[in-house]
Design a protein around this motif. Structure first.
Motif, PDB file in Angstrom:
ATOM      1  N   GLU A  74      38.622  29.310  69.871  1.00  0.00           N
ATOM      2  CA  GLU A  74      37.623  29.372  69.219  1.00  0.00           C
ATOM      3  C   GLU A  74      37.229  28.188  68.353  1.00  0.00           C
ATOM      4  OE1 GLU A  74      38.307  34.383  68.716  1.00  0.00           O
ATOM      5  OE2 GLU A  74      38.087  32.990  67.111  1.00  0.00           O
TER       6      GLU A  74
ATOM      7  N   ALA C  28      32.555  34.468  63.572  1.00  0.00           N
ATOM      8  CA  ALA C  28      33.860  34.343  63.192  1.00  0.00           C
ATOM      9  C   ALA C  28      34.092  34.714  61.649  1.00  0.00           C
ATOM     10  CB  ALA C  28      34.672  33.027  63.383  1.00  0.00           C
ATOM     11  N   HIS C  69      32.231  37.478  69.890  1.00  0.00           N
ATOM     12  CA  HIS C  69      32.767  36.191  69.839  1.00  0.00           C
ATOM     13  C   HIS C  69      33.537  35.587  71.301  1.00  0.00           C
ATOM     14  CE1 HIS C  69      34.569  33.215  66.999  1.00  0.00           C
ATOM     15  NE2 HIS C  69      34.028  32.488  67.823  1.00  0.00           N
TER      16      HIS C  69
END
Lengths: 149, 149, 149
Positions: A74, C28, C69
């Motif tokens: 991420e 996030a 995500h």
């Protein structure tokens, strides 16, 4: 050889970028080793090879390693994009190196904090510090392309 | 047209890189089809559309597809970075092509081994073989940028 | 400054690419805020800091944010690769901008549809629309490198 790779800032980015990819690979290797040691396999075919279907199971520490790896994806993968483009916007080597080094060190600390379950908020702090150079680069890139786009 | 794309090694990387991205897209499409066939949806709104909330559930084969996809992200996305940079370091086309082809074929085998649950250690072997060109490229890149950084 | 960044199409790609990375960062941040508000932590050390081990638990909305995500990673990261290479193949600015803009808007809608659990098939439709420019770019890249590779 392409011009990019001869650029000092780009080479500096590449150096830290490759180290971070290797760091991600190490987390993958650790996950695999923990699976073997704890006998906790995500796939029945792996469990069968290592003692039987009872080892097709989850383990809290394997899941921790997995979360560390996903968090790397991420954050480190977008960094590779941002830092590559940022390197093309003509920053000074000293300023660019600080961006890359802060990100690199914070992400190494993030992995250590995750794998050793260090007391909160160590890991979150490392995550946040790593985001600062990313946001800085994102803003600088947007300013740079605004002039050409 | 940018010079990079006219470089034979870079074009060779791009060819295999795009095929691997399409391979990842195919895994996503398969996952979606399996969700529909098995009636196993990750989101209640999808389950409601396809028969009711009882289909908001997990399915072992859907989870297997998911793991194949995540493993692709962990390995193919870093490959795209490493191989792009490696292409700029001036390798011979023959040697570079071997790197890309070994990675490509091993990752295709990895997906087949995952989706068909082939006997262990087929999948792990494919993963390991695919890592060899990646480590090789990472080392060669670090040597190349060490001279400029 | 590298030539790439002076290229109008490449700059246009960089603009939308950076916005999409910022969009991922926002998901996030939302995930982290939902964890704090719902008191649902993936790690015991985080739960301990925020009230006790009983908060080391899963929450459906946190999992929804996580899925949004992961889906971003599966689609936006390959887009960054495809669009960067596509920008080097000499497309017209108008055509390229449509590719980037369709992907950008569809992915923003995808995130909205995911986080607000909009009625199916809104989210799947956004996903599918975003894939169209990606497939288009992949095909055009393969044609472009076929001439050089």
């Amino acid at each position: 050889m392409a011009d990019l790779i001869r650029n000092e800032v780009f080479s500096c980015f590449v150096f830290y970028g490759v180290l971070l990819v290797i760091k991600m690979y190490i987390v993958a290797i650790i996950t695999g080793q923990v699976r073997l040691r704890k006998k906790a396999f995500a796939n029945p075919e792996d469990a069968l090879r290592h003692g039987g279907l009872q080892y097709h199971r989850q383990d809290p520490y394997v899941e921790r390693c997995r979360r560390a790896h996903v968090n790397d994806m991420e954050n480190i993968l977008p960094f590779l994009f941002l830092a590559a483009i940022y390197s093309m916007t003509g920053p000074s080597l000293a300023v660019a190196r600080i961006h890359f080094l802060v990100f690199f060190m914070a992400r190494v600390l993030h992995t250590i904090a995750y794998l050793f379950a260090l007391r909160a908020p160590t890991r979150s702090l490392a995550y946040t510090v790593a985001q600062i150079p990313c946001i800085s680069m994102a803003v600088q890139i947007l300013i740079a392309v605004a002039a050409y786009a």
